[in-house]
Design a protein around this motif. Structure first.
Motif, PDB file in Angstrom:
ATOM      1  N   HIS A 148       3.374  11.567  12.407  1.00 18.17           N
ATOM      2  CA  HIS A 148       2.176  11.266  11.618  1.00 18.17           C
ATOM      3  C   HIS A 148       1.739  12.510  10.868  1.00 18.17           C
ATOM      4  CE1 HIS A 148      -0.003  12.841  15.185  1.00 18.17           C
ATOM      5  NE2 HIS A 148      -0.985  13.098  14.340  1.00 18.17           N
ATOM      6  N   ALA A 149       1.029  12.271   9.788  1.00 20.62           N
ATOM      7  CA  ALA A 149       0.519  13.367   8.967  1.00 20.62           C
ATOM      8  C   ALA A 149      -0.986  13.208   8.819  1.00 20.62           C
ATOM      9  CB  ALA A 149       1.185  13.370   7.598  1.00 20.62           C
ATOM     10  N   GLU A 150      -1.656  14.345   8.707  1.00 22.35           N
ATOM     11  CA  GLU A 150      -3.093  14.377   8.502  1.00 22.35           C
ATOM     12  C   GLU A 150      -3.388  15.162   7.238  1.00 22.35           C
ATOM     13  OE1 GLU A 150      -4.589  16.335  11.986  1.00 22.35           O
ATOM     14  OE2 GLU A 150      -4.136  14.621  13.280  1.00 22.35           O
ATOM     15  N   ALA A 151      -4.394  14.714   6.501  1.00 20.58           N
ATOM     16  CA  ALA A 151      -4.873  15.448   5.333  1.00 20.58           C
ATOM     17  C   ALA A 151      -6.368  15.656   5.506  1.00 20.58           C
ATOM     18  CB  ALA A 151      -4.602  14.668   4.052  1.00 20.58           C
ATOM     19  N   GLU A 152      -6.815  16.864   5.224  1.00 18.27           N
ATOM     20  CA  GLU A 152      -8.238  17.187   5.278  1.00 18.27           C
ATOM     21  C   GLU A 152      -8.619  17.877   3.972  1.00 18.27           C
ATOM     22  OE1 GLU A 152     -11.480  19.894   7.738  1.00 18.27           O
ATOM     23  OE2 GLU A 152      -9.436  19.729   8.497  1.00 18.27           O
ATOM     24  N   ILE A 153      -9.688  17.404   3.351  1.00 17.81           N
ATOM     25  CA  ILE A 153     -10.143  18.010   2.105  1.00 17.81           C
ATOM     26  C   ILE A 153     -10.789  19.355   2.422  1.00 17.81           C
ATOM     27  CG2 ILE A 153     -11.751  17.785   0.166  1.00 17.81           C
ATOM     28  CD1 ILE A 153     -11.228  14.731   0.332  1.00 17.81           C
ATOM     29  N   THR A 154     -10.311  20.395   1.730  1.00 20.43           N
ATOM     30  CA  THR A 154     -10.820  21.751   1.955  1.00 20.43           C
ATOM     31  C   THR A 154     -11.624  22.283   0.780  1.00 20.43           C
ATOM     32  OG1 THR A 154      -8.757  22.719   1.137  1.00 20.43           O
ATOM     33  CG2 THR A 154      -8.940  22.355   3.532  1.00 20.43           C
ATOM     34  N   ALA A 155     -11.465  21.657  -0.404  1.00 22.38           N
ATOM     35  CA  ALA A 155     -12.224  22.099  -1.575  1.00 22.38           C
ATOM     36  C   ALA A 155     -12.221  21.005  -2.627  1.00 22.38           C
ATOM     37  CB  ALA A 155     -11.632  23.381  -2.159  1.00 22.38           C
ATOM     38  N   VAL A 156     -13.294  20.958  -3.393  1.00 19.64           N
ATOM     39  CA  VAL A 156     -13.395  20.064  -4.544  1.00 19.64           C
ATOM     40  C   VAL A 156     -13.920  20.919  -5.692  1.00 19.64           C
ATOM     41  CG1 VAL A 156     -14.417  17.962  -5.487  1.00 19.64           C
ATOM     42  CG2 VAL A 156     -13.899  18.095  -3.035  1.00 19.64           C
ATOM     43  N   ASP A 157     -13.110  21.034  -6.755  1.00 14.52           N
ATOM     44  CA  ASP A 157     -13.476  21.849  -7.912  1.00 14.52           C
ATOM     45  C   ASP A 157     -13.356  20.967  -9.154  1.00 14.52           C
ATOM     46  OD1 ASP A 157     -13.952  23.814  -9.788  1.00 14.52           O
ATOM     47  OD2 ASP A 157     -12.075  24.885  -9.428  1.00 14.52           O
ATOM     48  N   GLY A 158     -14.462  20.376  -9.577  1.00 14.50           N
ATOM     49  CA  GLY A 158     -14.407  19.401 -10.656  1.00 14.50           C
ATOM     50  C   GLY A 158     -13.611  18.205 -10.191  1.00 14.50           C
ATOM     51  N   ARG A 159     -12.512  17.897 -10.888  1.00 16.44           N
ATOM     52  CA  ARG A 159     -11.667  16.774 -10.493  1.00 16.44           C
ATOM     53  C   ARG A 159     -10.449  17.215  -9.670  1.00 16.44           C
ATOM     54  NH1 ARG A 159     -10.041  13.318 -15.241  1.00 16.44           N
ATOM     55  NH2 ARG A 159     -10.277  15.157 -16.529  1.00 16.44           N
ATOM     56  N   LYS A 160     -10.356  18.496  -9.324  1.00 19.08           N
ATOM     57  CA  LYS A 160      -9.250  18.997  -8.492  1.00 19.08           C
ATOM     58  C   LYS A 160      -9.669  18.966  -7.023  1.00 19.08           C
ATOM     59  CE  LYS A 160      -7.970  23.353  -8.010  1.00 19.08           C
ATOM     60  NZ  LYS A 160      -7.419  24.684  -8.281  1.00 19.08           N
ATOM     61  N   ILE A 161      -8.835  18.354  -6.191  1.00 15.73           N
ATOM     62  CA  ILE A 161      -9.090  18.238  -4.757  1.00 15.73           C
ATOM     63  C   ILE A 161      -8.011  19.025  -4.020  1.00 15.73           C
ATOM     64  CG2 ILE A 161      -9.403  16.664  -2.809  1.00 15.73           C
ATOM     65  CD1 ILE A 161      -9.735  14.412  -4.958  1.00 15.73           C
ATOM     66  N   SER A 162      -8.426  19.898  -3.108  1.00 10.92           N
ATOM     67  CA  SER A 162      -7.491  20.680  -2.301  1.00 10.92           C
ATOM     68  C   SER A 162      -7.505  20.172  -0.864  1.00 10.92           C
ATOM     69  CB  SER A 162      -7.875  22.158  -2.325  1.00 10.92           C
ATOM     70  OG  SER A 162      -7.850  22.644  -3.651  1.00 10.92           O
ATOM     71  N   TYR A 163      -6.354  20.189  -0.247  1.00 11.37           N
ATOM     72  CA  TYR A 163      -6.179  19.658   1.112  1.00 11.37           C
ATOM     73  C   TYR A 163      -5.435  20.645   2.000  1.00 11.37           C
ATOM     74  CZ  TYR A 163      -6.634  15.089  -1.244  1.00 11.37           C
ATOM     75  OH  TYR A 163      -7.059  14.028  -2.001  1.00 11.37           O
ATOM     76  N   LYS A 164      -5.732  20.553   3.285  1.00 11.67           N
ATOM     77  CA  LYS A 164      -4.876  21.114   4.329  1.00 11.67           C
ATOM     78  C   LYS A 164      -4.085  19.912   4.831  1.00 11.67           C
ATOM     79  CE  LYS A 164      -5.713  21.997   8.969  1.00 11.67           C
ATOM     80  NZ  LYS A 164      -6.515  22.528  10.067  1.00 11.67           N
ATOM     81  N   LYS A 188     -15.826  14.703  -0.365  1.00 12.96           N
ATOM     82  CA  LYS A 188     -16.475  15.864   0.250  1.00 12.96           C
ATOM     83  C   LYS A 188     -15.512  16.672   1.113  1.00 12.96           C
ATOM     84  CE  LYS A 188     -20.636  14.406  -0.999  1.00 12.96           C
ATOM     85  NZ  LYS A 188     -21.227  14.928  -2.179  1.00 12.96           N
ATOM     86  N   ILE A 189     -15.771  17.957   1.194  1.00  9.44           N
ATOM     87  CA  ILE A 189     -15.033  18.842   2.097  1.00  9.44           C
ATOM     88  C   ILE A 189     -15.185  18.312   3.523  1.00  9.44           C
ATOM     89  CG2 ILE A 189     -14.987  21.172   3.095  1.00  9.44           C
ATOM     90  CD1 ILE A 189     -15.895  22.186   0.300  1.00  9.44           C
ATOM     91  N   GLY A 190     -14.089  18.316   4.258  1.00  9.11           N
ATOM     92  CA  GLY A 190     -14.104  17.875   5.650  1.00  9.11           C
ATOM     93  C   GLY A 190     -13.641  16.452   5.860  1.00  9.11           C
ATOM     94  N   LEU A 191     -13.563  15.644   4.798  1.00 14.63           N
ATOM     95  CA  LEU A 191     -13.056  14.278   4.958  1.00 14.63           C
ATOM     96  C   LEU A 191     -11.600  14.342   5.393  1.00 14.63           C
ATOM     97  CD1 LEU A 191     -14.549  12.492   1.805  1.00 14.63           C
ATOM     98  CD2 LEU A 191     -15.235  12.175   4.197  1.00 14.63           C
ATOM     99  N   LYS A 192     -11.199  13.430   6.290  1.00 16.37           N
ATOM    100  CA  LYS A 192      -9.842  13.428   6.842  1.00 16.37           C
ATOM    101  C   LYS A 192      -9.260  12.022   6.840  1.00 16.37           C
ATOM    102  CE  LYS A 192     -10.695  17.105  10.209  1.00 16.37           C
ATOM    103  NZ  LYS A 192     -10.656  17.445  11.639  1.00 16.37           N
ATOM    104  N   ARG A 193      -7.950  11.964   6.856  1.00 12.03           N
ATOM    105  CA  ARG A 193      -7.236  10.697   6.990  1.00 12.03           C
ATOM    106  C   ARG A 193      -5.890  10.991   7.631  1.00 12.03           C
ATOM    107  NH1 ARG A 193      -7.602   5.397   4.393  1.00 12.03           N
ATOM    108  NH2 ARG A 193      -5.554   4.443   4.508  1.00 12.03           N
ATOM    109  N   GLU A 194      -5.304   9.957   8.226  1.00 14.11           N
ATOM    110  CA  GLU A 194      -4.016  10.079   8.912  1.00 14.11           C
ATOM    111  C   GLU A 194      -3.115   8.908   8.527  1.00 14.11           C
ATOM    112  OE1 GLU A 194      -2.795   9.623  13.539  1.00 14.11           O
ATOM    113  OE2 GLU A 194      -4.410  11.059  13.121  1.00 14.11           O
ATOM    114  N   ALA A 195      -1.817   9.141   8.471  1.00 13.20           N
ATOM    115  CA  ALA A 195      -0.819   8.088   8.241  1.00 13.20           C
ATOM    116  C   ALA A 195       0.353   8.347   9.171  1.00 13.20           C
ATOM    117  CB  ALA A 195      -0.353   8.088   6.788  1.00 13.20           C
ATOM    118  N   SER A 196       1.034   7.283   9.573  1.00  6.41           N
ATOM    119  CA  SER A 196       2.151   7.457  10.490  1.00  6.41           C
ATOM    120  C   SER A 196       3.438   6.822   9.974  1.00  6.41           C
ATOM    121  CB  SER A 196       1.821   6.927  11.878  1.00  6.41           C
ATOM    122  OG  SER A 196       1.053   5.796  11.842  1.00  6.41           O
ATOM    123  N   ASP A 197       4.515   7.212  10.619  1.00  3.26           N
ATOM    124  CA  ASP A 197       5.855   6.769  10.255  1.00  3.26           C
ATOM    125  C   ASP A 197       6.727   6.944  11.495  1.00  3.26           C
ATOM    126  OD1 ASP A 197       7.919   5.859   8.646  1.00  3.26           O
ATOM    127  OD2 ASP A 197       8.104   7.693   7.469  1.00  3.26           O
TER     128      ASP A 197
END
Length: 132
Positions: free
Chosen positions: A83-99, A8-17
């Motif tokens: 660290h990096a964050e990814a947030e889902i901004t769009a879902v179009d069929g099987r294509k997922i877009s992120y910020k 879903k749009i708005g889902l987020k996750r973070e990873a660090s290094d």
């Protein structure tokens, strides 16, 4: 059930290094200075986006990166935590877009967009193996 139904749009996750000699511009041959390499930052952004999608996909399915556009706006020296964050901004069929956004201990160091496509692992690998 749709494969990407739970994504879903708005889902987020973070990873660090951490910035080490192994992920500097010198080591990755993307520059001549001992600072966090743009390819390392980009890889961390893609890693977190991949992990976010994988959380919601059924067994036997994964996502593959199809595009990424990022700006690396600030240098991070060896020893700095990032660290990096990814947030889902769009879902179009099987294509997922992120910020995607990256930070070090001083603030934002990079930002951009990333797209991934959800695939059946076996079919994808069969197609890739067919290129031999």
């Amino acid at each position: 059930m749709e494969i990407v139904e739970k994504i879903k749009i708005g889902l987020k996750r973070e990873a660090s290094d951490s910035v080490t000699e192994k992920n500097t511009a010198i080591a990755m041959k993307s520059g001549t200075l001992p600072v966090y390499a743009t390819p390392a930052m980009t890889a961390l952004m893609e890693q977190v986006a991949s992990q976010l999608a994988q959380e919601y996909l059924p067994e036997g399915w994964t996502s593959v990166g199809i595009s990424i556009s990022v700006a690396h706006i600030s240098a991070s020296p060896i020893g700095m935590k990032v660290h990096a964050e990814a947030e889902i901004t769009a879902v179009d069929g099987r294509k997922i877009s992120y910020k995607v956004t990256a930070f070090d201990e001083s603030g934002e160091i990079g930002k951009g967009t990333h797209e991934r496509f959800v695939v059946d692992e076996a079919k994808f690998m069969q197609k890739a193996a067919g290129k031999k």
